[in-house]
Write a protein that holds these residues in place. Sequence first.
Motif, mmCIF file in Angstrom:
data_model
loop_
_atom_site.group_PDB
_atom_site.id
_atom_site.type_symbol
_atom_site.label_atom_id
_atom_site.label_comp_id
_atom_site.label_asym_id
_atom_site.label_seq_id
_atom_site.Cartn_x
_atom_site.Cartn_y
_atom_site.Cartn_z
ATOM 1 N N HIS A 1 0.992 -1.600 0.176
ATOM 2 C CA HIS A 1 -0.278 -0.128 0.203
ATOM 3 C C HIS A 1 0.848 1.035 0.062
ATOM 4 O O HIS A 1 0.505 2.258 -0.956
ATOM 5 C CB HIS A 1 -1.170 0.451 1.035
ATOM 6 C CG HIS A 1 -2.135 -1.071 0.999
ATOM 7 N ND1 HIS A 1 -3.021 -0.346 1.794
ATOM 8 C CD2 HIS A 1 -2.356 -2.246 0.123
ATOM 9 C CE1 HIS A 1 -4.064 -1.578 1.627
ATOM 10 N NE2 HIS A 1 -3.195 -2.705 0.556
ATOM 11 N N ALA A 2 2.266 1.357 0.802
ATOM 12 C CA ALA A 2 2.686 2.483 0.746
ATOM 13 C C ALA A 2 4.116 2.584 -0.031
ATOM 14 O O ALA A 2 3.439 3.425 -0.637
ATOM 15 C CB ALA A 2 3.705 2.017 1.891
ATOM 16 N N ARG A 3 3.911 1.840 -0.882
ATOM 17 C CA ARG A 3 5.032 2.307 -2.378
ATOM 18 C C ARG A 3 4.062 2.292 -3.523
ATOM 19 O O ARG A 3 4.508 2.901 -3.884
ATOM 20 C CB ARG A 3 5.965 0.651 -2.050
ATOM 21 C CG ARG A 3 6.991 0.633 -3.457
ATOM 22 C CD ARG A 3 7.290 -0.777 -3.720
ATOM 23 N NE ARG A 3 5.894 -1.688 -4.888
ATOM 24 C CZ ARG A 3 6.533 -2.880 -4.659
ATOM 25 N NH1 ARG A 3 7.283 -3.521 -4.197
ATOM 26 N NH2 ARG A 3 5.384 -3.259 -5.202
ATOM 27 N N ASP A 4 2.993 1.333 -3.597
ATOM 28 C CA ASP A 4 2.405 1.396 -4.355
ATOM 29 C C ASP A 4 1.098 2.253 -5.317
ATOM 30 O O ASP A 4 0.673 3.041 -6.063
ATOM 31 C CB ASP A 4 1.475 0.298 -4.780
ATOM 32 C CG ASP A 4 2.824 -0.647 -5.600
ATOM 33 O OD1 ASP A 4 3.459 -0.503 -5.571
ATOM 34 O OD2 ASP A 4 2.074 -1.962 -5.186
ATOM 35 N N LYS A 5 0.953 2.823 -3.678
ATOM 36 C CA LYS A 5 -0.455 3.883 -3.529
ATOM 37 C C LYS A 5 -1.580 3.277 -4.516
ATOM 38 O O LYS A 5 -2.250 4.358 -4.104
ATOM 39 C CB LYS A 5 0.215 5.437 -4.093
ATOM 40 C CG LYS A 5 1.137 5.797 -3.020
ATOM 41 C CD LYS A 5 1.619 6.936 -2.224
ATOM 42 C CE LYS A 5 2.701 7.418 -1.807
ATOM 43 N NZ LYS A 5 3.661 5.969 -1.300
ATOM 44 N N SER A 6 -1.684 2.903 -5.802
ATOM 45 C CA SER A 6 -2.468 2.378 -5.878
ATOM 46 C C SER A 6 -2.519 1.550 -6.609
ATOM 47 O O SER A 6 -1.625 0.561 -6.723
ATOM 48 C CB SER A 6 -3.496 3.563 -7.104
ATOM 49 O OG SER A 6 -2.550 4.112 -7.692
ATOM 50 N N CYS A 7 -3.379 0.781 -6.876
ATOM 51 C CA CYS A 7 -3.328 -0.538 -8.355
ATOM 52 C C CYS A 7 -2.298 0.107 -9.416
ATOM 53 O O CYS A 7 -2.664 1.528 -9.840
ATOM 54 C CB CYS A 7 -5.588 -0.394 -9.200
ATOM 55 S SG CYS A 7 -4.151 -1.522 -10.742
ATOM 56 N N THR A 8 -0.847 -0.974 -9.922
ATOM 57 C CA THR A 8 -0.310 -0.051 -10.833
ATOM 58 C C THR A 8 -0.354 -0.510 -11.985
ATOM 59 O O THR A 8 0.617 -0.666 -12.975
ATOM 60 C CB THR A 8 0.911 -1.676 -9.934
ATOM 61 O OG1 THR A 8 0.471 -3.154 -10.248
ATOM 62 C CG2 THR A 8 1.293 -0.955 -8.820
ATOM 63 N N ALA A 9 -1.785 -0.756 -11.898
ATOM 64 C CA ALA A 9 -2.290 -0.764 -13.995
ATOM 65 C C ALA A 9 -2.112 0.507 -14.173
ATOM 66 O O ALA A 9 -2.816 1.667 -13.208
ATOM 67 C CB ALA A 9 -2.942 -1.648 -13.939
ATOM 68 N N LYS A 10 -1.021 0.937 -15.598
ATOM 69 C CA LYS A 10 -0.977 2.783 -15.985
ATOM 70 C C LYS A 10 -2.512 2.661 -16.216
ATOM 71 O O LYS A 10 -3.596 2.058 -16.357
ATOM 72 C CB LYS A 10 -0.552 2.338 -17.121
ATOM 73 C CG LYS A 10 0.767 2.428 -17.287
ATOM 74 C CD LYS A 10 1.241 2.431 -18.421
ATOM 75 C CE LYS A 10 3.073 2.568 -18.366
ATOM 76 N NZ LYS A 10 3.803 3.592 -18.219
ATOM 77 N N GLY A 11 -2.750 4.567 -15.787
ATOM 78 C CA GLY A 11 -4.077 4.775 -15.937
ATOM 79 C C GLY A 11 -5.221 4.630 -14.978
ATOM 80 O O GLY A 11 -6.601 4.700 -14.922
ATOM 81 N N CYS A 12 -4.854 3.025 -14.000
ATOM 82 C CA CYS A 12 -5.991 3.218 -13.169
ATOM 83 C C CYS A 12 -5.724 3.704 -11.897
ATOM 84 O O CYS A 12 -4.056 3.548 -10.914
ATOM 85 C CB CYS A 12 -6.024 1.354 -13.011
ATOM 86 S SG CYS A 12 -7.185 0.970 -11.735
ATOM 87 N N ASP A 13 -6.504 4.505 -11.076
ATOM 88 C CA ASP A 13 -6.541 4.932 -9.898
ATOM 89 C C ASP A 13 -7.332 4.855 -8.823
ATOM 90 O O ASP A 13 -7.018 4.832 -7.106
ATOM 91 C CB ASP A 13 -6.871 6.185 -9.377
ATOM 92 C CG ASP A 13 -8.792 6.814 -10.261
ATOM 93 O OD1 ASP A 13 -9.166 5.585 -10.237
ATOM 94 O OD2 ASP A 13 -9.080 7.572 -10.543
ATOM 95 N N TRP A 14 -7.907 3.068 -8.859
ATOM 96 C CA TRP A 14 -8.117 3.077 -7.049
ATOM 97 C C TRP A 14 -7.171 2.628 -6.126
ATOM 98 O O TRP A 14 -6.074 2.026 -6.644
ATOM 99 C CB TRP A 14 -8.450 1.137 -7.944
ATOM 100 C CG TRP A 14 -9.258 0.813 -8.330
ATOM 101 C CD1 TRP A 14 -10.049 0.908 -9.469
ATOM 102 C CD2 TRP A 14 -11.050 -0.049 -7.904
ATOM 103 N NE1 TRP A 14 -11.316 1.114 -10.151
ATOM 104 C CE2 TRP A 14 -12.282 0.140 -8.580
ATOM 105 C CE3 TRP A 14 -11.175 -1.344 -7.456
ATOM 106 C CZ2 TRP A 14 -12.741 -0.491 -8.845
ATOM 107 C CZ3 TRP A 14 -12.107 -1.354 -7.080
ATOM 108 C CH2 TRP A 14 -12.771 -1.303 -7.833
#
Length: 159
Positions: free
Chosen positions: A90-103
């Motif tokens: 959570h701390a590293r990725d901050k959201s879904c790691t798919a380009k353009g996804c902000d979940w």
Amino acid sequence: CELIENYPRNNAPKLGRTDGTFITTTTFDLLTTALGTATLDDGTPMAAAQAMRLACEARIIPVVLGGNGEVLHQGRARRRFTAAQTYALHARDKSCTAKGCDWPPGLCHAHHDTLFSQGGLTDIEDGRLLCPHHHARAHDPAYEMKVHADNKVTFHRRT
């Protein structure tokens, strides 16, 4: 899949003193390629890709049987990321790691970049956050997932 993955285990109905358990039978080839069909313990067929997706969040104990049904090898059961590992993702990725996804991270799943069934390790270096949609795509054999230098991923239909 989403309901099964997120249903509180302490609220799961019990039968014969055990909680609800997902049991499927498939070949090693089907499990590692996600092509074909797995079979639930009641005989219901299920897409191998869907079985892999459920297995990604499950406690899996692979068992290799001999020709007479005897247990030859029983594998590791620790497949899921720990709470501490998930918080680190959570701390590293901050959201879904798919380009353009902000979940947001709280709605994402921890995913193994190298599939657990193919020797992937349950550690943060081999993990990433993916929303339910992109997590399903990561296990869909019709798509290839590419990891980019910025740790973001894209999906491309295989030809």
